[in-house]
Design an enzyme around this catalytic site. Structure first.
Site, short mmCIF file in Angstrom:
data_model
loop_
_atom_site.label_atom_id
_atom_site.label_comp_id
_atom_site.label_asym_id
_atom_site.label_seq_id
_atom_site.Cartn_x
_atom_site.Cartn_y
_atom_site.Cartn_z
N LYS A 64 -8.47 -15.49 15.32
CA LYS A 64 -8.60 -15.08 13.92
C LYS A 64 -10.00 -14.65 13.52
O LYS A 64 -10.43 -14.87 12.38
CB LYS A 64 -8.10 -16.18 12.99
CG LYS A 64 -6.64 -16.56 13.17
CD LYS A 64 -6.22 -17.64 12.19
CE LYS A 64 -4.75 -17.97 12.32
NZ LYS A 64 -4.44 -18.65 13.59
N GLU B 46 0.85 -1.19 0.00
CA GLU B 46 0.00 0.00 0.00
C GLU B 46 0.88 1.24 0.00
O GLU B 46 1.56 1.54 0.98
CB GLU B 46 -0.92 0.02 1.21
CG GLU B 46 -1.83 1.23 1.23
CD GLU B 46 -2.88 1.17 2.32
OE1 GLU B 46 -3.56 2.19 2.53
OE2 GLU B 46 -3.00 0.11 2.95
N ASP C 239 1.63 -14.27 12.38
CA ASP C 239 0.50 -14.85 11.63
C ASP C 239 -0.37 -13.70 11.11
O ASP C 239 -1.04 -13.02 11.89
CB ASP C 239 -0.31 -15.75 12.55
CG ASP C 239 -1.38 -16.54 11.80
OD1 ASP C 239 -1.73 -16.12 10.68
OD2 ASP C 239 -1.86 -17.55 12.33
N HIS D 273 -7.59 13.38 -3.43
CA HIS D 273 -8.29 12.57 -4.42
C HIS D 273 -8.52 13.36 -5.71
O HIS D 273 -8.49 12.80 -6.80
CB HIS D 273 -9.62 12.09 -3.87
CG HIS D 273 -9.49 10.93 -2.94
ND1 HIS D 273 -9.16 9.66 -3.36
CD2 HIS D 273 -9.63 10.84 -1.59
CE1 HIS D 273 -9.11 8.84 -2.34
NE2 HIS D 273 -9.40 9.53 -1.25
#
EC number: 1.1.1.34
Length: 575
Positions: A386, A254, A462, A560
């Site tokens: 998770k 990103e 993880d 933007h």
């Protein structure tokens, strides 16, 4: 010759050669270095312009018609036109082209000597110069359907490897058994990769296979490998936390996430640093067991939660590891089903395997007194692993950390380009009220998950545990008579470790070493993983501070409108 060395070479269709002539440039006018050519034409342009103006002034004074010119004046006019055409061709056209190409790349003009920052809601912060955009048209050969009789890449070196590939394709040899049959993990990965390409008729050309230690992942990190994915790693910092500086590795695709976090680190550093406190450290596992009646399930619940029985259960549980230490047991009943949440310390390991072994020991021990207990599953989702869950948000899981800092007023204005009042108001309406309106569970923050996942990938954690590890509430308030900003992040379930899993891989181990938390701390077991959790919280604090400042400064719409990144990406894809 290396067996797998030729696996990268595919059979391509003959490319169409681009024979279009090179477009002449204005700078080709003289066979000189570019700066000398420019200097010559600059000098020529201004000198002849001065000469002609001087001559025309004399003609006006002497009443001589201007259209009557001498040979020297003709030469001067020609030189003026030639130099003007050169300068227009070199600077004018290139300027227009570069201006158009740069329209979606320029960084904000901030009043800071450091690299400028651009942040948006997706946390993209532009700091790099625009990539060179080529306007040259190239002809690309149309993709052709590959014949089913030929391999996608060059044949393997040995006939034995070719036979193994054919056997895998035909189903005679299971792909998962290649490592055990060959005894060479790298060779197994190369053969599996080629077999996969032939079976799917899809190329894996862009997926590297060389340069990785496949022995290191055998039996613990990844099964049936065919290569590895490359993710760039950036460094944010220094993060001044608890009096020490840390350079934080972040693996992400990103754009600008690292630079945004870096700006937050700078603001924290200039304000004297951040402070973190570890509130709790305990990994959990919650099996689900079933009885014939709810009454019987309640009897086990009372037995497990009785303080008089804890020491006995702890002895049984702690046999699983010299680092595992049972901390507590909490139970929840749903009908005749009992969910038992065990919590234990796990040293420097994240500890899921460790706590699971301890739970298994306790369940076997309980069978003597509760023989009618039916163990449905070692995990009953009361852990909860998770997935977003209120039990983690309330009780915590892994490391529970709070991190805070006081940002000085001048830093808020100069570095963050906003003010304290705007930040406090935005945090209230966005992170608190807005998240409540959205029905958020643990998501009372701007983008904690961005920083957590980037550090997790870089340090071998993880990535799926980013779900609960990103639970965070960001608080802001004005202090010191409203001049300074107090900001804090409270993260109840950061699940990290410095041993086991992906932490032993070379790249991830290097990132842990950069932070000074590589491996287990023999002198103080668990201190490395606790420090890593504190660094994660401190980095989240920096990321929250930077993004919230950008939003408070009203730069989102501007970014933007000015940087149409999606259109730019689409144009690249189309080309």
């Amino acid at each position: 010759m290396d067996t797998t060395g030729r696996l990268h070479h595919r059979k391509h269709a003959t490319p169409v050669e681009d024979r279009s002539p090179t477009t002449p440039k204005a700078s080709d006018a003289l066979p000189l270095p570019l700066y000398l050519t420019n200097a010559v034409f600059f000098t020529l342009f201004f000198s002849v312009a001065y000469y002609l103006l001087h001559r025309w002034r004399d003609k006006i004074r002497n009443s001589t018609p201007l259209h009557i010119v001498t040979l020297s004046e003709i030469v001067a006019i020609v030189s003026l036109i030639a130099s003007f055409i050169y300068l227009l061709g070199f600077f004018g056209i290139d300027f227009v082209q570069s201006f158009i190409a740069r329209a979606s790349h320029d960084v904000w003009d901030l009043e800071d000597t450091d690299p400028n920052y651009l942040i948006d809601e997706d946390h993209r912060l532009v700091t790099c110069p625009p990539a060179n955009i080529s306007t040259k048209t190239t002809i690309i050969a149309a993709p052709t359907k590959l014949p089913t009789s030929e391999p996608l890449i060059a044949p393997l070196v040995s006939e034995e490897d070719e036979m193994i590939v054919n056997s895998v394709v035909d189903g005679k040899i299971p792909s998962y058994s290649l490592e055990s049959k060959l005894g060479d993990c790298k060779r197994a990965a190369a053969i599996r990769r080629e077999a996969l390409q032939r079976m799917t008729r899809r190329s894996l050309e862009g997926l590297p296979v060389e340069g990785f230690d496949y022995e290191s992942i055998l039996g613990q990190c990844c099964e049936m490998p065919v290569g590895y994915v490359q993710i760039p790693v950036g460094i944010a910092g220094p993060l001044l936390l608890n009096g020490r500086e840390y350079s934080v590795p972040m693996a992400t695709t990103e754009g600008c996430l690292v630079a945004s976090t870096n700006r937050g680190c700078k603001a924290i550093y200039l304000s004297g640093g951040a402070t973190s406190v570890l509130l709790k450290d305990g990994m959990t596992r919650a099996p689900v067991v079933r009885f014939a009646s709810a009454t019987r399930a309640a009897e086990l619940k009372f037995f497990l939660e009785d303080p008089d029985n804890f020491d006995t259960l702890a002895v049984v549980f702690n046999k699983s590891s010299r680092f595992a230490r049972l901390q507590g047991i909490k139970c929840s009943i749903a009908g005749k089903n009992l969910y038992i949440r065990f919590s234990c310390s796990t040293g420097d390991a994240m500890g899921m395997n460790m706590v699971s072994k301890g739970v298994q020991n306790v369940l076997e021990f309980l069978q003597s007194d509760f023989s009618d207990m039916d163990v449905i599953g070692i995990s009953g989702n009361f852990c909860s692993d998770k997935k977003p869950a209120a039990v983690n948000w309330i009780e915590g899981r892994g490391k529970s950390v709070v991190c805070e800092a006081i940002i000085k007023e001048e830093v808020v204005k100069k570095v963050l380009k906003t003010n304290v009042a705007s930040l406090v108001e935005l945090n209230m309406l966005k992170n608190l009220a807005g998240s409540a309106v959205a029905g958020a569970l643990g998501g009372f923050n701007a983008h904690a998950g961005n920083i957590v996942s980037a550090i997790f990938i870089a340090t071998g954690q993880d990535p799926a545990q980013n779900v609960e590890s990103s639970h965070c509430i960001t608080m802001m308030e004005a202090v010191n008579d409203g001049k300074d900003l107090h900001i804090s992040v409270t993260m109840p379930s950061i699940e990290v470790g410095t041993v086991g899993g992906g932490t032993q891989l070379a790249s991830q181990s290097a990132c842990l070493n950069l932070l000074g938390v590589k491996g287990a701390n023999k002198e103080s077991p668990g201190s490395n993983s606790r420090l890593l959790a504190a660094i994660v919280a401190g980095s989240v604090l920096a990321g929250e501070l930077s993004l919230m400042s950008a939003i408070a400064a009203g730069q989102l719409v501007k970014s933007h409108m000015k940087y149409n990144r999606s259109s730019k990406d689409m144009s690249k894809a189309a080309s």
